[in-house]
Write a protein that holds these residues in place. Structure first.
Motif, PDB file in Angstrom:
ATOM      1  N   ARG B 240      42.967  54.022  46.078  1.00 14.34           N
ATOM      2  CA  ARG B 240      43.658  52.772  46.439  1.00 14.34           C
ATOM      3  C   ARG B 240      43.117  51.498  46.187  1.00 14.34           C
ATOM      4  N   TYR B 243      43.298  51.014  42.335  1.00 17.87           N
ATOM      5  CA  TYR B 243      44.750  50.317  42.305  1.00 17.87           C
ATOM      6  C   TYR B 243      44.668  48.944  42.688  1.00 17.87           C
ATOM      7  N   ASN B 244      44.091  48.478  43.845  1.00 17.35           N
ATOM      8  CA  ASN B 244      43.924  47.186  44.086  1.00 17.35           C
ATOM      9  C   ASN B 244      43.337  46.390  42.905  1.00 17.35           C
ATOM     10  N   LEU B 245      42.327  46.895  42.532  1.00 20.94           N
ATOM     11  CA  LEU B 245      41.530  46.037  41.368  1.00 20.94           C
ATOM     12  C   LEU B 245      42.420  45.775  40.162  1.00 20.94           C
ATOM     13  N   THR B 246      43.263  47.289  39.976  1.00 23.25           N
ATOM     14  CA  THR B 246      44.123  47.260  38.675  1.00 23.25           C
ATOM     15  C   THR B 246      45.142  46.062  38.934  1.00 23.25           C
ATOM     16  N   ALA B 247      45.657  45.771  40.087  1.00 23.15           N
ATOM     17  CA  ALA B 247      46.850  44.753  40.477  1.00 23.15           C
ATOM     18  C   ALA B 247      46.356  43.672  40.442  1.00 23.15           C
ATOM     19  N   ALA B 248      44.880  43.368  40.750  1.00 23.70           N
ATOM     20  CA  ALA B 248      44.282  42.075  40.915  1.00 23.70           C
ATOM     21  C   ALA B 248      43.817  41.573  39.469  1.00 23.70           C
ATOM     22  N   LEU B 249      43.386  42.337  38.672  1.00 21.24           N
ATOM     23  CA  LEU B 249      42.667  42.063  37.315  1.00 21.24           C
ATOM     24  C   LEU B 249      43.353  42.775  36.046  1.00 21.24           C
ATOM     25  N   ASP B 250      44.428  43.507  36.242  1.00 21.62           N
ATOM     26  CA  ASP B 250      45.007  44.147  34.948  1.00 21.62           C
ATOM     27  C   ASP B 250      44.060  44.761  33.955  1.00 21.62           C
ATOM     28  N   VAL B 251      43.223  45.670  34.445  1.00 21.54           N
ATOM     29  CA  VAL B 251      42.180  46.294  33.547  1.00 21.54           C
ATOM     30  C   VAL B 251      42.659  47.669  33.105  1.00 21.54           C
ATOM     31  N   ARG B 279      51.848  53.949  41.773  1.00 17.53           N
ATOM     32  CA  ARG B 279      52.258  52.661  42.259  1.00 17.53           C
ATOM     33  C   ARG B 279      53.028  52.147  40.958  1.00 17.53           C
ATOM     34  N   PHE B 280      53.626  50.881  41.222  1.00 21.75           N
ATOM     35  CA  PHE B 280      54.362  49.895  40.062  1.00 21.75           C
ATOM     36  C   PHE B 280      53.957  50.533  38.775  1.00 21.75           C
ATOM     37  N   ALA B 282      54.813  49.033  36.054  1.00 21.34           N
ATOM     38  CA  ALA B 282      54.395  47.881  35.316  1.00 21.34           C
ATOM     39  C   ALA B 282      52.906  47.436  35.306  1.00 21.34           C
ATOM     40  N   LEU B 283      52.366  47.562  36.513  1.00 17.66           N
ATOM     41  CA  LEU B 283      51.054  47.364  36.561  1.00 17.66           C
ATOM     42  C   LEU B 283      50.021  48.496  36.382  1.00 17.66           C
ATOM     43  N   VAL B 287      46.542  53.308  32.799  1.00 16.77           N
ATOM     44  CA  VAL B 287      45.444  53.071  33.649  1.00 16.77           C
ATOM     45  C   VAL B 287      44.641  54.358  33.974  1.00 16.77           C
TER      46      VAL B 287
END
Lengths: 325, 325
Positions: B240, B243-251, B279-280, B282-283, B287
């Motif tokens: 999780r 995932y949060n860092l993926t949503a925030a930073l698009d890595v 999760r979504f 598109a984001l 990953v």
């Protein structure tokens, strides 16, 4: 001789705005609903048509525009190097909450705009707002800052070490989808339960409070329960999210906009600030929240800022022409 | 002619390691406990003494070092432009959980090192590990990536758009302190309850499971309950957070190290990956989590990478001299 005109597009889930500006300020502004049926390129074509219409109002041709800046709702997807929109409030094929009359999984944007505007610069609307606030607004030249909008949705633009973050698809800043609560069943349009946007967006506040969000926030300001508790709880979630971004990115200042913040930031702000300040001082000391400087102008002006020459920025800082437009 | 030697310091809460390398690889390595009493500059002095001792082993002088790279535990604080450490496991005055024989609120590092090594480069240890993994490890030249270590603590190094993030005090990446749970009372050393490190660090896993974390993870691998559920729950919190860092930073990719991951990433990894993939799209599409390439060498090698010339990096990529040291 370089053209004296810039174009701007603000693409939202409901409407598209096209604007033209000269060195002394905005000159024309036209708007139309965001196309959600027809061919996949309907949205891009609407953008071109609106720019042309705005140009006509100024007595110029689209080809006369020096550059075009585009602030758009996201998320984005890079397809063969070109930006497409995968916005769940536009693309029916994304399976979002909205009941949409199309089965698009994405719509082309950059490739259609390029047919007339070769070097259009496209950014997420919150990234664009961040760039505008750094250029002309409340965080001028601040190297470590975050723009956050709190209205129907919650979105962010991030700047660290003096550089605005984009990420692999230009989707950095989608921190409205940070998972914050493991027990809430508040549903976000992205499908998450318990993410920031699910918890505090206008839509969810209205669902919890059983009345439209603006009414609920007004009642909360008057101290009425349970509105007060619901709004204060939302402000604390908001503050916890800003703390999370502080811990992750070591930023100095949050610049906050959007309708909820514009109308209620004066009393929600201190609640959110307290959430940040209650955490590990080595990470949070001195971190502040300030109100957006451009506020309701941020979308139009943000798109111009994406392509604005430095000497215009200096001139606009002095003259603030958007206030007169 | 430029010197052929680089110095490296790895400063942890328990010990300090000083190393010397030549173009063909590491040459000397000495270690001593991290000073936690005496004058405030004791830690910095210990660093200088260890570097000198390591130099002596190679038959050179500290002044012969071309450059020195320093990977240190954090957080950092910039005081008059110089980095000081405000690490709660070193500074008693930070009020951390540890019972420390000093009342330091910070200790100087950069100003002491500068007395002999004018241009020492100091980075948080996870930032340094990220730089090493991008230079010599599992994410070579990857523009959007995150290093994460999962062991006694949880730390991150962040890279977006090809640039490693620092933030105002060099503390970007302290995402071990992301608030993840609103109901857990798991206590982190920073004072948070329910942050990622509080929830999944070795210390907390041991507290929940009633046995040392390594034992618990081994039992979990054998399928024993409740160890299995505790470990799987931790992997989901870990996922999780990614995932949060993926949503925030698009890595694009997470490179994972640390003792928990090194020993159990093979079966914890898929559980964490599933949290991201659920999760979504598109984001989160595409990953991945990959194991660190440098693993146990990452601290020493990371500090060298902070100051390593490009031609050394090319040479070390080919020869991997740390494997022979």
């Amino acid at each position: 001789m370089q053209s004296e005109y810039l174009g701007a597009l603000d693409i939202g889930g409901t409407k598209i705005v096209a604007s033209i500006a000269g060195r002394d300020g905005p000159l024309a502004r036209v708007t139309a609903p965001t196309p959600k049926s027809g061919p996949r390129r309907a949205l891009g074509d609407q953008c071109l048509a609106l720019l042309e219409q705005a140009c006509r109002q100024c007595g110029i041709q689209p080809g006369d525009l020096a550059r075009v800046g585009v602030a758009s709702c996201g998320p984005f997807l890079h397809v063969d190097g070109d930006i497409e929109l995968v916005a769940p409030n536009i693309c029916g094929g994304q399976g979002g909450a909205a009941d949409l009359p199309n089965d698009w999984t994405s719509v082309p944007l950059q490739s259609v705009l390029r047919e007339r505007h070769a070097d259009a610069v496209i950014e997420n609307d919150c990234v664009s707002a961040l760039i505008a606030e750094r250029a002309l607004g409340a965080v001028q030249d601040e190297p470590n800052c975050v723009y956050v909008t709190w209205s129907t949705g919650v979105g962010f633009g991030l700047c660290v070490d003096g550089r605005v973050l984009h990420g692999k698809n230009g989707n950095a800043g989608h921190a409205g989808h940070l998972l914050m609560s493991e027990s809430s069943d508040a549903l976000c349009g992205c499908g998450n339960r318990g993410d920031l946007e699910g918890l505090i967006s206008g839509r969810n506040i209205a669902a919890i409070g059983g009345r439209p969000a603006p009414e609920l926030f007004d009642a909360a300001r008057r101290g009425e329960e349970p509105a007060r508790s619901i709004a204060a709880g939302a402000a604390r979630w908001f503050g916890r999210a800003l703390y999370n971004l502080t811990a992750a990115l070591d930023v100095s200042v949050f610049v906050a906009g959007g309708s909820v913040w514009a109308n209620h930031g004066d009393w929600l702000g201190p609640l959110a600030q307290r959430e940040i300040a209650s955490r590990f001082p080595a990470l949070t000391e001195g971190v502040t929240i300030v109100p957006a400087g451009l506020e309701k102008w941020v979308a139009d002006i943000g798109a111009f800022c994406l392509v604005m020459p430095d000497d215009w920025i200096a001139h606009w800082r002095e003259t603030q022409p958007w206030l007169k437009a």
